[in-house]
Design an enzyme around this catalytic site. Sequence first.
Site, PDB file in Angstrom:
ATOM      1  CD  GLU A 121      -2.893   1.264   2.313  1.00 39.81           C
ATOM      2  OE1 GLU A 121      -2.488   0.895   3.427  1.00 39.81           O
ATOM      3  OE2 GLU A 121      -3.988   1.786   2.135  1.00 39.81           O
ATOM      4  CB  ALA A 254       0.404  -1.964  11.785  1.00 41.64           C
ATOM      5  CG  MET A 255       0.179  -2.962   4.971  1.00 36.71           C
ATOM      6  SD  MET A 255      -0.932  -1.619   4.490  1.00 36.71           S
ATOM      7  CE  MET A 255      -2.056  -2.515   3.415  1.00 36.71           C
ATOM      8  CG  ASN A 257      -0.022  -6.598   4.083  1.00 32.09           C
ATOM      9  OD1 ASN A 257      -0.137  -5.745   3.230  1.00 32.09           O
ATOM     10  ND2 ASN A 257       0.950  -6.592   4.986  1.00 32.09           N
ATOM     11  CG  HIS A 289      -6.181   0.560  12.894  1.00 29.13           C
ATOM     12  ND1 HIS A 289      -6.703   1.829  12.919  1.00 29.13           N
ATOM     13  CD2 HIS A 289      -5.749   0.348  11.624  1.00 29.13           C
ATOM     14  CE1 HIS A 289      -6.589   2.368  11.714  1.00 29.13           C
ATOM     15  NE2 HIS A 289      -6.004   1.491  10.905  1.00 29.13           N
ATOM     16  CD  GLU A 290      -3.067  -2.128  10.811  1.00 29.33           C
ATOM     17  OE1 GLU A 290      -3.485  -2.378   9.664  1.00 29.33           O
ATOM     18  OE2 GLU A 290      -2.753  -0.980  11.187  1.00 29.33           O
ATOM     19  CD  GLU A 312      -6.321   3.439   7.088  1.00 32.08           C
ATOM     20  OE1 GLU A 312      -6.428   3.117   8.289  1.00 32.08           O
ATOM     21  OE2 GLU A 312      -5.775   2.707   6.246  1.00 32.08           O
TER      22      GLU A 312
HETATM   23 ZN   LIG Z   1      -5.580   1.446   8.890  1.00 30.26          ZN
END
Ligand SMILES: [Zn+2]
Length: 844
Positions: A121, A254-255, A257, A289-290, A312
């Site tokens: 991203e 963080a991401m 995926n 959140h993730e 988000e």
């Molecule tokens: Zn996010």
Amino acid sequence: MTELTHFYDLFKPSHYAIALDIDREKKLISGQTTIDGTATQAAISIHQKDLAIETVQANGETVPFTVDNAADAINISLKAAGDVTLAITYTAPLTDSMMGIYPSYYEVAGQRKQLIGTQFETNFARQAFPGVDEPEAKATFDLAVKFDEQPGETIIANMPEERVVDGYHYFATTVRMSTYLIAFAFGDLQSKLMTTKSGVQVGVFATKAHQPKELDFALDIAKRSIEFYEDFYQTPYPLPHSWQLALPDFSAGAMENWGLVTYREAYLTLDPDNTALDTKQLVATVIAHELAHQWFGDLVTMKWWDDLWLNESFANMMEYVAIDAIEPDWHIWELFQTSDVPAALSRDATDGVQSVHVQVENPAEIDALFDAAIVYAKGARMLVMVRALIGDNALRQGLKAYFEAHQYGNATGADLWAALGEAAKMDVGAMMQSWLEQPGYPVVTASVIDGQLTLKQAQFFIGDGQATGRQWQIPLNSNYSAVPAIMKDQAVVLGNYDDLRTAAGEPFRLNVGNNSHFIVKYDQQLLDDITSHAEELDAISKLQLLQDLRLLAEGNQLSYAEVVPLLTRFADDPATVVNAALYRVAGDLKRFVTPDSADETALKQLYNKLSQTQLARLGWTPKKGEANDDQLTRPYVLSASLYAENEAAITTAHQLFTANQDRLATLPADTRVFILTNEVKHFGSQALFDELLEAYRQTSDASYKADIRVALTSTPDPELIRQIVAQFENADTIKPQDLRGWFRGVLANDKGQQVAWDWIRNDWQWLEDTVGGDMEFTTYITVITGIFKTAERLAEFKAFFEPKLNTPGLTREIKMDIRVIETRVALINSEKAAVNEAVQAAIQ
Ligand SMILES: [Zn+2]
């Protein structure tokens, strides 16, 4: 803005088979990607970036192509429109950019190691494989990865591994998903696994530089978060597993995926036996959140990046909803009130700020969209308003319908409002329109005019702002029943104030609970009524009172001098939220004093007065079983007492240091940073500096690392400051991902500011080359803006950044930041005398 073509309009991929051969030694990726899809015309384009394309075939035949690097494109000439299978071979460099496929570096027992991971991203998947790299272009993926594998190494990806053939690890075909959510990683990993009630495998992965117990906290939170979401969303977790992986080099926090969430180590691993509660809370909210994104973002994805806020803002609200459900004793919404809310209110008051929903096409501008205070914090507050308005039942029902209608596909904000509105029997979209499409927020003025209680709304600005007549539909949440639920007009007259006051029996208030995105300016009579009953207010209301007055002072609508007396009145409050707001205002007062002046001495005395009773009550050592509020308030109090140069505090901190000199890492994490900082400031030496810097290099405990950073950057010694700045570009000591914190620390230090400022100006090109492609890059400018406060620095800031105004992605930030510093310089000039007089009066 020019409208770019979306490649998805030309070619719609349905399935990818991606085979990658990654050579860490040669830093080379060799790839082969086949894509099944449908071309809407013979001339199509697909994405690539920095790929050396060798061959392109369509349905088995070589076809002509050109590479357009400026457009990140491969232009392919097909024989005709229709179904086609493309096969592309290519190579690409393995670079240290923290984007695409990249190595992280770390050490175990003195041995330097690499862990390969991915970050796709917003649009970096195109650096790993060719394809239509747009969120709407969902497809299924078969991934196979081969690498220069060593015994004991592990590879993980979005889906479980199915087989290994000729060194290639083949993973199960994914569900239909967007390219930016593909992920894999390999290296010498350790892991811990658990299974949710519904049978989802949850795992935490990290390098072996960590102790195994550092994985436990994250594993527990991840498992319970997934269980919570499966229940809350009434929609099963869509994949067989949910891996959480800590990467030693990671640019964002963080991401999400799908099935393989990646994290900065600081946001995943922690020592369960010695980590401060606020750090645990932060890590838990990041994980939640993730995992919220696994449905909202991954299962249903925004159609285009202009709806990034949809992902988000929602995940940002849900992280609190989830953690509040699984750790109710934490009262995690208080963290929302002390972090997201003030961030959004400050940033959103500057003219030129983006709206939550923004039109965007250019890739460089897509990254600039990640204005955290707006897209995350303000957006979350918008959704908190919606939640308060429609209630959890309608929210859950609406979400379930939303997931059912759009799963494995894409959606827009309008689709969400439609689903929530349907469930709530309310036109949610109409109300949200005013909040999402317009930048800024209103100040509601409450005043008694000719005996009538009257409300008026106008856009609130800190600094110069062009009033353009914006209006909002404001949920007022008053404690007086005569007040309408939503204020739609510019002004409203509520009736005879004396009658209303008598009937209510308490002071008039708006935005009770502080959940709507506006501030209130009460006239003197109404404000006096509130402050004379201030001790009766609950903690959030006290925070709100301080916060709104602070913002009004920033906006030049009242004097900071009027806020100072409230500080001493609230100083002994045990609630963390009150102390957070109080010390935020107290911190603002530092801007009005010159270093080493009589005014500074007076301000330090005020800090002493504010903190001394709580210092005596809480002490330096955390007590077993003490209240969360006490644990979380102590850092504010210790920090204040050290700024105040309270003799007893300095001595105690020094004693604690001396007594634990050979095991500093084991000092209680709640207070360690203050003990180390005190030592560096008052008892510093080259030997201590060397010892701490070495500990920084060695430890895998991110919160200890952060404590050392804060301590070292506070040194008053010019030679030691020079030594710190000399490490800025040495990735073996300070990783690029951590540099901003170091830079900020030195810049905020009066004795270090010049060196840090010279460094960033001289080495801007190096910085841009190292972290320039990163979505957090602009925050280096924000960091400077948060600190500068003199006319000289403003002039230097302009001289340096104005020539960069046309750099894509920097334009808005530079414009806003110049305004922010200008406003601060003007405020200090006009208020300095009055503020310092008020401080003098408060210490009498
Ligand atoms: Zn996010």
